[in-house]
Design a protein around this motif. Structure first.
Motif, PDB file in Angstrom:
ATOM      1  N   LEU A  75      -1.133  -4.957 -12.609  1.00 44.75           N
ATOM      2  CA  LEU A  75      -1.895  -5.440 -11.460  1.00 44.75           C
ATOM      3  C   LEU A  75      -3.192  -6.102 -11.916  1.00 44.75           C
ATOM      4  O   LEU A  75      -3.555  -7.185 -11.438  1.00 44.75           O
ATOM      5  N   ARG A  76      -3.887  -5.477 -12.855  1.00 41.80           N
ATOM      6  CA  ARG A  76      -5.123  -6.051 -13.397  1.00 41.80           C
ATOM      7  C   ARG A  76      -4.859  -7.411 -14.024  1.00 41.80           C
ATOM      8  O   ARG A  76      -5.581  -8.371 -13.790  1.00 41.80           O
ATOM      9  N   ASP A  77      -3.776  -7.504 -14.811  1.00 40.43           N
ATOM     10  CA  ASP A  77      -3.407  -8.790 -15.429  1.00 40.43           C
ATOM     11  C   ASP A  77      -3.078  -9.839 -14.376  1.00 40.43           C
ATOM     12  O   ASP A  77      -3.496 -10.991 -14.489  1.00 40.43           O
ATOM     13  N   ALA A  78      -2.316  -9.441 -13.364  1.00 44.27           N
ATOM     14  CA  ALA A  78      -1.924 -10.376 -12.323  1.00 44.27           C
ATOM     15  C   ALA A  78      -3.137 -10.897 -11.556  1.00 44.27           C
ATOM     16  O   ALA A  78      -3.231 -12.083 -11.254  1.00 44.27           O
ATOM     17  N   LYS A  79      -4.076 -10.010 -11.251  1.00 45.49           N
ATOM     18  CA  LYS A  79      -5.281 -10.435 -10.526  1.00 45.49           C
ATOM     19  C   LYS A  79      -6.079 -11.451 -11.328  1.00 45.49           C
ATOM     20  O   LYS A  79      -6.621 -12.397 -10.767  1.00 45.49           O
TER      21      LYS A  79
ATOM     22  N   ARG B   2       1.127   1.950 -15.861  1.00 44.09           N
ATOM     23  CA  ARG B   2       1.674   0.632 -16.213  1.00 44.09           C
ATOM     24  C   ARG B   2       1.478  -0.339 -15.056  1.00 44.09           C
ATOM     25  O   ARG B   2       1.109  -1.493 -15.252  1.00 44.09           O
ATOM     26  N   TYR B   3       1.705   0.134 -13.849  1.00 41.19           N
ATOM     27  CA  TYR B   3       1.508  -0.710 -12.671  1.00 41.19           C
ATOM     28  C   TYR B   3       0.056  -1.180 -12.581  1.00 41.19           C
ATOM     29  O   TYR B   3      -0.208  -2.362 -12.331  1.00 41.19           O
TER      30      TYR B   3
ATOM     31  N   ASP C 226       0.835  -1.202   0.000  1.00 39.22           N
ATOM     32  CA  ASP C 226       0.000   0.000   0.000  1.00 39.22           C
ATOM     33  C   ASP C 226       0.872   1.256   0.000  1.00 39.22           C
ATOM     34  O   ASP C 226       0.614   2.211  -0.728  1.00 39.22           O
ATOM     35  N   ALA C 227       1.918   1.244   0.827  1.00 38.69           N
ATOM     36  CA  ALA C 227       2.818   2.397   0.908  1.00 38.69           C
ATOM     37  C   ALA C 227       3.577   2.592  -0.407  1.00 38.69           C
ATOM     38  O   ALA C 227       3.780   3.729  -0.849  1.00 38.69           O
ATOM     39  N   ALA C 228       3.997   1.496  -1.044  1.00 42.26           N
ATOM     40  CA  ALA C 228       4.704   1.592  -2.320  1.00 42.26           C
ATOM     41  C   ALA C 228       3.802   2.189  -3.396  1.00 42.26           C
ATOM     42  O   ALA C 228       4.231   3.049  -4.171  1.00 42.26           O
ATOM     43  N   GLU C 229       2.541   1.758  -3.438  1.00 36.97           N
ATOM     44  CA  GLU C 229       1.595   2.316  -4.405  1.00 36.97           C
ATOM     45  C   GLU C 229       1.384   3.803  -4.163  1.00 36.97           C
ATOM     46  O   GLU C 229       1.358   4.598  -5.096  1.00 36.97           O
ATOM     47  N   ALA C 230       1.228   4.174  -2.905  1.00 33.72           N
ATOM     48  CA  ALA C 230       0.998   5.583  -2.569  1.00 33.72           C
ATOM     49  C   ALA C 230       2.214   6.453  -2.889  1.00 33.72           C
ATOM     50  O   ALA C 230       2.076   7.647  -3.152  1.00 33.72           O
ATOM     51  N   ALA C 231       3.394   5.850  -2.891  1.00 34.16           N
ATOM     52  CA  ALA C 231       4.623   6.611  -3.139  1.00 34.16           C
ATOM     53  C   ALA C 231       4.911   6.826  -4.624  1.00 34.16           C
ATOM     54  O   ALA C 231       5.795   7.615  -4.970  1.00 34.16           O
ATOM     55  N   MET C 232       4.178   6.121  -5.501  1.00 35.69           N
ATOM     56  CA  MET C 232       4.422   6.299  -6.929  1.00 35.69           C
ATOM     57  C   MET C 232       4.012   7.709  -7.327  1.00 35.69           C
ATOM     58  O   MET C 232       2.840   8.077  -7.202  1.00 35.69           O
TER      59      MET C 232
ATOM     60  N   TYR D 206      -3.335  16.565 -16.999  1.00 37.32           N
ATOM     61  CA  TYR D 206      -2.623  15.699 -17.935  1.00 37.32           C
ATOM     62  C   TYR D 206      -2.655  14.246 -17.472  1.00 37.32           C
ATOM     63  O   TYR D 206      -2.620  13.960 -16.272  1.00 37.32           O
ATOM     64  N   ALA D 207      -2.696  13.328 -18.427  1.00 38.74           N
ATOM     65  CA  ALA D 207      -2.627  11.899 -18.124  1.00 38.74           C
ATOM     66  C   ALA D 207      -1.315  11.598 -17.423  1.00 38.74           C
ATOM     67  O   ALA D 207      -0.282  12.211 -17.716  1.00 38.74           O
ATOM     68  N   ASP D 208      -1.353  10.675 -16.500  1.00 38.65           N
ATOM     69  CA  ASP D 208      -0.156  10.275 -15.762  1.00 38.65           C
ATOM     70  C   ASP D 208       0.771   9.497 -16.691  1.00 38.65           C
ATOM     71  O   ASP D 208       0.380   8.485 -17.285  1.00 38.65           O
ATOM     72  N   ALA D 209       1.999   9.972 -16.814  1.00 41.65           N
ATOM     73  CA  ALA D 209       2.995   9.302 -17.655  1.00 41.65           C
ATOM     74  C   ALA D 209       4.031   8.569 -16.800  1.00 41.65           C
ATOM     75  O   ALA D 209       5.034   8.091 -17.313  1.00 41.65           O
ATOM     76  N   GLY D 210       3.768   8.487 -15.504  1.00 43.57           N
ATOM     77  CA  GLY D 210       4.714   7.837 -14.592  1.00 43.57           C
ATOM     78  C   GLY D 210       4.494   6.337 -14.528  1.00 43.57           C
ATOM     79  O   GLY D 210       3.962   5.710 -15.445  1.00 43.57           O
ATOM     80  N   LEU D 211       4.871   5.764 -13.415  1.00 44.25           N
ATOM     81  CA  LEU D 211       4.787   4.321 -13.210  1.00 44.25           C
ATOM     82  C   LEU D 211       3.364   3.819 -12.986  1.00 44.25           C
ATOM     83  O   LEU D 211       3.056   2.666 -13.276  1.00 44.25           O
ATOM     84  N   THR D 212       2.500   4.657 -12.458  1.00 45.29           N
ATOM     85  CA  THR D 212       1.183   4.214 -12.024  1.00 45.29           C
ATOM     86  C   THR D 212       0.340   3.562 -13.123  1.00 45.29           C
ATOM     87  O   THR D 212      -0.204   2.469 -12.902  1.00 45.29           O
TER      88      THR D 212
END
Length: 106
Positions: free
Chosen positions: A98-102, A93-94, A60-66, A85-91
């Motif tokens: 995450l959706r694929d993994a679930k 893709r993550y 949870d903390a790692a997700e919040a830190a992105m 603007y659309a997020d161009a960071g890690l979020t």
């Protein structure tokens, strides 16, 4: 979930639904001792639960830190008419990974 919330949950010991997937990890001696001490401190919550709960809280903390990184594409305007603007960071893709993994863990 914050670490404070985690400690409160351990005091109440609610049931948590888990996956059948298992992960083998090796902890260094200090971390293993901390896990055992937490297990004993909270009336014998099993060590697997302590590790799983700590991992959940850390994720949870790692997700919040992105950090949000604005991209080039305007996706909307805020209340003041300024572009958002659309997020161009890690979020993004993550979230896709995450959706694929679930879908594969169900």
């Amino acid at each position: 979930m914050s670490f404070k919330s985690l400690l409160e949950r351990w005091q109440q010991q609610p049931h948590v639904v888990t996956t059948d997937a298992r992960y083998n990890i090796r902890l260094d001696i200090d971390d293993a001792a901390r896990v055992r001490a937490l297990s004993e401190l909270f009336d014998g919550i099993d060590e697997d639960t302590v590790i799983a709960d700590l991992l959940h809280t850390a994720l949870d903390a790692a997700e919040a830190a992105m950090p949000y990184q604005p991209g080039d594409t305007v996706i909307q305007e805020d209340d003041h008419g300024d572009p958002v603007y659309a997020d161009a960071g890690l979020t993004p893709r993550y979230v896709a990974l995450l959706r694929d993994a679930k879908s594969t863990l169900k």
